[in-house]
Design a protein around this motif. Structure first.
Motif, PDB file in Angstrom:
ATOM      1  N   LYS B   3      11.336  60.597 -36.685  1.00  0.00           N
ATOM      2  CA  LYS B   3      11.152  62.458 -36.527  1.00  0.00           C
ATOM      3  C   LYS B   3      10.641  63.275 -35.694  1.00  0.00           C
ATOM      4  O   LYS B   3      11.074  62.243 -34.207  1.00  0.00           O
ATOM      5  N   THR B   4       9.413  63.736 -35.571  1.00  0.00           N
ATOM      6  CA  THR B   4       8.702  63.638 -34.090  1.00  0.00           C
ATOM      7  C   THR B   4       7.488  63.489 -34.551  1.00  0.00           C
ATOM      8  O   THR B   4       6.734  63.613 -33.537  1.00  0.00           O
ATOM      9  N   ARG B   5       7.335  61.871 -34.313  1.00  0.00           N
ATOM     10  CA  ARG B   5       5.901  60.671 -34.125  1.00  0.00           C
ATOM     11  C   ARG B   5       5.457  61.197 -33.435  1.00  0.00           C
ATOM     12  O   ARG B   5       4.147  60.720 -33.186  1.00  0.00           O
ATOM     13  N   GLU B   6       5.820  61.322 -32.229  1.00  0.00           N
ATOM     14  CA  GLU B   6       5.648  61.816 -31.011  1.00  0.00           C
ATOM     15  C   GLU B   6       4.731  62.726 -30.836  1.00  0.00           C
ATOM     16  O   GLU B   6       3.469  62.194 -30.047  1.00  0.00           O
ATOM     17  N   THR B   7       4.334  63.498 -31.033  1.00  0.00           N
ATOM     18  CA  THR B   7       3.640  64.697 -31.574  1.00  0.00           C
ATOM     19  C   THR B   7       2.232  64.474 -31.664  1.00  0.00           C
ATOM     20  O   THR B   7       1.705  65.549 -31.954  1.00  0.00           O
ATOM     21  N   GLU B   8       2.443  62.811 -33.240  1.00  0.00           N
ATOM     22  CA  GLU B   8       1.141  62.531 -33.399  1.00  0.00           C
ATOM     23  C   GLU B   8      -0.211  61.524 -32.373  1.00  0.00           C
ATOM     24  O   GLU B   8      -0.814  61.228 -33.629  1.00  0.00           O
ATOM     25  N   THR B   9       0.639  61.946 -31.241  1.00  0.00           N
ATOM     26  CA  THR B   9      -0.712  60.965 -30.635  1.00  0.00           C
ATOM     27  C   THR B   9      -2.393  61.857 -31.066  1.00  0.00           C
ATOM     28  O   THR B   9      -2.716  61.189 -29.669  1.00  0.00           O
ATOM     29  N   PHE B  33      12.283  72.606 -30.274  1.00  0.00           N
ATOM     30  CA  PHE B  33      12.423  70.884 -28.497  1.00  0.00           C
ATOM     31  C   PHE B  33      13.995  70.251 -28.736  1.00  0.00           C
ATOM     32  O   PHE B  33      14.687  70.364 -27.295  1.00  0.00           O
ATOM     33  N   GLU B  34      14.201  70.720 -30.181  1.00  0.00           N
ATOM     34  CA  GLU B  34      15.654  69.948 -29.921  1.00  0.00           C
ATOM     35  C   GLU B  34      17.043  71.382 -29.925  1.00  0.00           C
ATOM     36  O   GLU B  34      18.602  71.227 -30.266  1.00  0.00           O
ATOM     37  N   PHE B  35      16.000  72.150 -29.815  1.00  0.00           N
ATOM     38  CA  PHE B  35      17.353  73.492 -28.986  1.00  0.00           C
ATOM     39  C   PHE B  35      18.403  74.258 -30.210  1.00  0.00           C
ATOM     40  O   PHE B  35      19.098  74.372 -30.714  1.00  0.00           O
ATOM     41  N   ARG B  36      17.450  73.451 -31.584  1.00  0.00           N
ATOM     42  CA  ARG B  36      18.195  74.424 -33.067  1.00  0.00           C
ATOM     43  C   ARG B  36      17.546  76.081 -32.857  1.00  0.00           C
ATOM     44  O   ARG B  36      18.608  76.291 -33.815  1.00  0.00           O
ATOM     45  N   LEU B  37      16.325  75.790 -32.447  1.00  0.00           N
ATOM     46  CA  LEU B  37      16.123  77.484 -32.103  1.00  0.00           C
ATOM     47  C   LEU B  37      16.187  77.580 -30.799  1.00  0.00           C
ATOM     48  O   LEU B  37      14.879  76.518 -29.811  1.00  0.00           O
ATOM     49  N   VAL B 172       9.821  70.433 -22.862  1.00  0.00           N
ATOM     50  CA  VAL B 172      11.099  70.456 -23.065  1.00  0.00           C
ATOM     51  C   VAL B 172      12.046  70.384 -21.147  1.00  0.00           C
ATOM     52  O   VAL B 172      13.219  70.303 -21.404  1.00  0.00           O
ATOM     53  N   ILE B 173      10.994  70.976 -20.602  1.00  0.00           N
ATOM     54  CA  ILE B 173      11.550  71.637 -19.563  1.00  0.00           C
ATOM     55  C   ILE B 173      11.815  70.464 -19.006  1.00  0.00           C
ATOM     56  O   ILE B 173      12.950  69.429 -17.977  1.00  0.00           O
ATOM     57  N   ARG B 174      10.676  69.091 -18.763  1.00  0.00           N
ATOM     58  CA  ARG B 174      10.258  67.695 -17.566  1.00  0.00           C
ATOM     59  C   ARG B 174      11.245  66.186 -17.972  1.00  0.00           C
ATOM     60  O   ARG B 174      11.469  65.693 -17.106  1.00  0.00           O
ATOM     61  N   ARG B 175      12.260  66.900 -19.706  1.00  0.00           N
ATOM     62  CA  ARG B 175      13.336  66.078 -19.887  1.00  0.00           C
ATOM     63  C   ARG B 175      14.250  65.864 -19.017  1.00  0.00           C
ATOM     64  O   ARG B 175      14.729  64.408 -19.040  1.00  0.00           O
TER      65      ARG B 175
END
Lengths: 242, 242
Positions: B3-9, B33-37, B172-175
DNA sequence: CGAAAGGCTCTTGTATACAAGGGAGCCACG
DNA sequence: CGTGGCTCCCTTGTATACAAGAGCCTTTCG
């Protein structure tokens, strides 16, 4: 009177002004600013809703905004609490302020289209006669504007927004600075020095003066706070001599 | 998966993890983030509530949080819209990042208790063999951590929190930066240089290297974005040759 | 008398019902 | 045929109803 029109300086009001949620938000914020809600106070959503003649929905929305901004905290199923502004956080916010304002000053010196704001600030902080100097809470508002205007003039809206948030967060504390007339005088002089450095396009000196100015204010505020705490403690001892 | 565990920092999770509102918040953020939206997409609260099997109340709470963070915007009684991240705002956020990270680096050099973090970062960014270098999205995550860790090590929690927010906003951009292998190599080298300067307690050089590093990344990202836009435009022209 | 356990009340979290308004489509009229 | 206005649907904003849990008070038992 005049309510909290001050907070309407408009950083991010995407929500329609006049909504119940906004009204509640402003009211609660003013309650905190005016010490009607003291850090540590606990209260419930329903209580606020009743007092402000609203339902819990907009109250919750307002509280979540205030939580995000650090003013209150929710205790899981146990009510809300006004978040105390501990000295550590205050120092951190001051550091952040300095960082942002220094950056703004440097940006400002690299720009060509600066003079407009500077001229206006000069008019305020360099009155023809010292008698034209403001006093009381007016100085606090003017000081806030000085620093916010500098940052805004740098042209980075995101930076301006964050700086504005920090400014509001520190407002409760900073007002203490202008209760001493010597500090008001110092503010006038230091602002003038900063404006001079900017006029001379000397970013290093402007940044140095700015840092010194903020640090002096921070130290004064800290001292006054300590004084007040000592006074309160003495009063407490006098009341309950058990 | 994962999932987006990353944002759980964990910058500010005062809300109980596991609540519906949090789940919706994370889901929507991942959708963005995944461009589904996609920026510009319009949607309604009820739609999201149905899709995520929740009621409108927690959905609204999640949306307000996302609005405050700049991801979405509410159109008065006309639905919500994914906020486009225009290049001006991106540049502003990059400037802000540089400002904060430079300040952090300076603070870091004034401290005495720094080496712990530096040692750890060195282990990651100076592998014994180039073969141990990471690749793909792992580099992106590591790069994020590098910068966030530097700021966190400076010890100012408020600064860390704001920097974290900016980091997420720019993710989103930096990736895009790490889709080019030459940029990955450059990242390794530039990070190593920054760590060197820090090890030598040379704040000026560290700050300069850091700025150059971020600016290089920014330029690369901008270039890649322009490329993608040109590609998209070409595709568009090919599809609708009217 | 003390302590522990259970229930009761009050809290937030969530769902739903209601109100007000904006926008698009359609119909009528010029 | 074009344009203006009207209506209906869908949207958010607000109020209320319901659920679940945390804390405190009381009561009961050792």
């Amino acid at each position: 009177m005049a309510k909290t029109r001050e907070t309407e300086t408009g950083n991010d009001p995407p929500r329609r002004r006049g909504s119940v949620a906004d009204r509640v938000y402003e009211a609660l914020k003013e309650d905190i600013f005016e010490f009607r809600l003291i850090p540590g106070d606990k209260f419930s959503e329903g209580e606020v809703a009743t007092r402000l003649s609203a339902s819990r929905t907009p109250v919750r929305e307002a509280l979540y905004r205030l939580q995000r901004e650090g003013y209150v905290e929710v205790l899981f199923r146990s009510g809300w609490q006004v978040q105390p502004l501990d000295s550590r956080k205050v120092d951190e916010l001051y550091d952040l302020r300095i960082t942002l304002e220094r950056a703004a000053v440097h940006k400002l010196c690299r720009q060509t289209t600066a003079p407009a704001v500077l001229r206006q600030l000069n008019a305020v902080w360099r009155p023809d006669h010292p008698s034209e100097r403001a006093f009381g809470s007016t100085v606090r508002a003017l000081d806030e504007h000085f620093h916010c205007d500098l940052v805004a003039a740098a042209g980075n809206q995101e930076m301006t927004r964050i700086h504005q948030e920090i400014t509001e967060r520190l407002r409760v504390i900073r007002r203490l600075d202008f209760t001493r007339s010597d500090r008001v005088d110092a503010t006038y002089e230091e602002h003038a020095e900063i404006l001079d450095a900017l006029a001379n396009n000397n970013p290093a000196e402007a940044a140095a003066r700015l840092t010194a100015h903020i640090r002096a204010s921070q130290a004064a505020v800290r001292e006054i706070t300590m004084e007040k705490i000592r006074e309160a403690a003495a009063l407490q001892r006098q009341k309950k001599p058990d």
